[in-house]
Design a protein around this motif. Structure first.
Motif, short mmCIF file in Angstrom:
data_model
loop_
_atom_site.label_atom_id
_atom_site.label_comp_id
_atom_site.label_asym_id
_atom_site.label_seq_id
_atom_site.Cartn_x
_atom_site.Cartn_y
_atom_site.Cartn_z
N HIS A 22 0.81 -1.21 0.00
CA HIS A 22 0.00 0.00 0.00
C HIS A 22 0.86 1.28 0.00
O HIS A 22 0.40 2.34 0.42
N ALA A 23 2.07 1.18 -0.48
CA ALA A 23 2.94 2.36 -0.53
C ALA A 23 2.37 3.41 -1.46
O ALA A 23 1.81 3.10 -2.51
N LYS A 24 2.51 4.67 -1.07
CA LYS A 24 2.04 5.77 -1.89
C LYS A 24 3.13 6.84 -1.98
O LYS A 24 3.83 7.11 -1.01
N LEU A 25 3.24 7.41 -3.15
CA LEU A 25 4.13 8.55 -3.34
C LEU A 25 3.43 9.77 -2.74
O LEU A 25 2.33 10.15 -3.16
N GLU A 26 4.06 10.39 -1.75
CA GLU A 26 3.43 11.46 -0.99
C GLU A 26 4.21 12.76 -1.14
O GLU A 26 5.43 12.78 -1.05
N GLN A 27 3.50 13.83 -1.38
CA GLN A 27 4.12 15.15 -1.42
C GLN A 27 4.20 15.67 0.01
O GLN A 27 3.19 15.92 0.65
N ILE A 28 5.43 15.82 0.52
CA ILE A 28 5.58 16.20 1.93
C ILE A 28 5.95 17.67 2.12
O ILE A 28 5.87 18.20 3.23
N ALA A 29 6.37 18.35 1.05
CA ALA A 29 6.69 19.77 1.12
C ALA A 29 6.54 20.37 -0.27
O ALA A 29 6.75 19.69 -1.28
N THR A 30 6.16 21.63 -0.33
CA THR A 30 6.05 22.32 -1.62
C THR A 30 6.30 23.80 -1.41
O THR A 30 6.66 24.24 -0.32
N GLY A 31 6.15 24.59 -2.48
CA GLY A 31 6.42 26.02 -2.39
C GLY A 31 7.87 26.37 -2.63
O GLY A 31 8.32 27.46 -2.27
N LEU A 32 8.62 25.46 -3.26
CA LEU A 32 10.03 25.67 -3.55
C LEU A 32 10.19 26.11 -5.00
O LEU A 32 9.23 26.09 -5.77
N VAL A 33 11.40 26.50 -5.39
CA VAL A 33 11.66 26.86 -6.78
C VAL A 33 12.44 25.75 -7.49
O VAL A 33 12.04 25.29 -8.55
N TRP A 34 13.54 25.32 -6.92
CA TRP A 34 14.29 24.18 -7.47
C TRP A 34 14.89 23.42 -6.30
O TRP A 34 15.93 23.78 -5.77
N ILE A 44 18.49 13.17 14.50
CA ILE A 44 17.40 14.07 14.84
C ILE A 44 16.16 13.82 13.99
O ILE A 44 15.18 14.56 14.08
N GLN A 45 16.20 12.77 13.15
CA GLN A 45 15.06 12.38 12.32
C GLN A 45 14.55 13.56 11.49
O GLN A 45 13.35 13.88 11.48
N GLU A 46 15.48 14.19 10.75
CA GLU A 46 15.11 15.30 9.89
C GLU A 46 15.76 15.15 8.51
O GLU A 46 16.84 14.59 8.38
N LEU A 47 15.08 15.68 7.53
CA LEU A 47 15.58 15.76 6.17
C LEU A 47 16.00 17.20 5.90
O LEU A 47 15.24 18.14 6.18
N ARG A 48 17.20 17.40 5.39
CA ARG A 48 17.62 18.72 4.93
C ARG A 48 17.76 18.70 3.42
O ARG A 48 18.17 17.69 2.84
N MET A 58 16.55 24.10 3.54
CA MET A 58 15.34 23.77 4.27
C MET A 58 15.57 22.54 5.14
O MET A 58 16.48 21.74 4.90
N THR A 59 14.71 22.37 6.12
CA THR A 59 14.70 21.15 6.91
C THR A 59 13.25 20.71 7.09
O THR A 59 12.33 21.55 7.12
N TRP A 60 13.05 19.41 7.16
CA TRP A 60 11.70 18.85 7.28
C TRP A 60 11.71 17.72 8.29
O TRP A 60 12.67 16.93 8.34
N SER A 61 10.66 17.64 9.08
CA SER A 61 10.47 16.50 9.97
C SER A 61 9.00 16.12 9.97
O SER A 61 8.13 16.92 9.59
N GLU A 62 8.73 14.91 10.38
CA GLU A 62 7.36 14.41 10.41
C GLU A 62 6.48 15.25 11.32
O GLU A 62 5.29 15.43 11.06
N THR A 63 7.04 15.76 12.38
CA THR A 63 6.25 16.49 13.37
C THR A 63 6.14 17.99 13.09
O THR A 63 5.13 18.62 13.41
#
Length: 310
Positions: A22-34, A44-48, A58-63
């Protein structure tokens, strides 16, 4: 946020089997240029990741979702981690390779080779011995979109190694058109490097006479590159790449992510609804595939695990 997922399986092993049912491609962040250069910080369980034209990291986390980590960012592009968990970055604007420690301390690691200014370091990996390997195409100096327009000082677009002890910048490959993403095989006996020569750069269109492939180069004595072979030809230009723990190559291209065996067999593709730049594995199990694609970042859970930083 979510979008319909697409898997194209092209072998008997079943590429779709690399993903949970049941995997799905999910958009987790937007509003960027490139969006570019994703790296997962497991502690720290974060994506940069980079948003190059907006001159921010930018940095992103689930929470907490997506937020600005650093601005200005010297139009940073690719990132990786070293053995201490520090982030090593390639900067188009600064024309350098830099390091950001876990305490936030920033230092410049390399700006020149043989007294000449680097073009615009693009992507980077760290070997288990602490050496830093990076590509240096001209994308950050041919326009003001991804960097700052400037004259080149080095004839050619090369691949370099920073010695972990002397901090000297050493040339390891000078026969690429426009070297881009790179990754070591799990045992570090091979370095895979994408050549995106077919893409002339922002606003320059495509040149079908130039390279658009990924090469595998033997690593000799842990610090030099030897015999080379083409393992994947990507019609719409390869960009970033990662390797999973079983040695499969995951290569970003305009239409999505292509998966290849080390022998050069394409197993399948994950199609993405925006032009893709780069990718990385992360998440608690290091099995989530994060994809930077133009204005957004996407994620999909897999049954694979990415080779992590040393």
């Amino acid at each position: 946020m979510g979008v319909e997922q697409h898997f194209l399986s092209e072998d008997e092993r079943g590429f779709a089997g690399f993903f949970p049912e049941h995997a799905k491609l999910e958009q987790i962040a937007t509003g960027l240029v490139w969006a570019e250069g994703p790296v997962w910080l497991n502690d720290i369980q974060e994506l940069r990741f980079s948003d190059i034209p907006n001159n921010r990291m930018m940095t992103w986390s689930e929470t907490k979702g997506a937020r600005v980590f650093r601005q200005p960012s010297q139009r940073a592009n690719g990132h990786t981690l070293d053995g201490d968990g520090a982030m090593v970055s390639c900067e188009h604007g600064g024309r350098c390779v830099s390091r950001t420690g876990t305490d936030g301390a920033y230092e410049v690691l390399a700006t020149h080779w043989q007294g000449k200014r680097l073009n615009s370091p693009n992507d980077v990996v760290v070997k288990s011995d602490g050496s830093i390997w990076f590509t240096d195409p001209p994308y950050g100096i041919i326009s003001d979109y991804e960097g700052i327009r400037a004259d080149r000082e080095i004839d050619g677009n090369n691949v370099y190694r920073i010695d972990p002890d002397a901090r000297a910048v050493e040339l390891v490959a000078d026969d690429f058109d426009r070297p881009n993403g790179l990754a070591f095989s799990p045992d570090e006996s091979v370095l895979y490097i994408a050549d995106s020569g077919r893409a002339g750069g922002f606003g320059f269109g495509f040149d079908d006479t130039r390279p658009h492939h990924v090469r595998a180069l033997d690593v000799v004595d842990g610090r030099k590159l030897g015999k080379s072979r083409v393992v994947a030809v990507i019609d719409i230009v390869p960009d970033g790449l990662r390797v999973d723990t079983e040695g499969l190559l995951w290569i970003s291209a305009a239409d999505g992510v292509h998966c290849y065996t080390p022998a050069g067999e394409r197993l399948g593709r994950v199609l993405v609804p925006e032009v893709v730049a780069n990718l990385t594995f992360g998440g608690p199990s290091k099995s989530r595939l994060f994809i930077t694609a133009t204005s957004s970042v996407y994620a999909v859970e897999t049954r694979r695990q990415g080779v992590q930083a040393p």
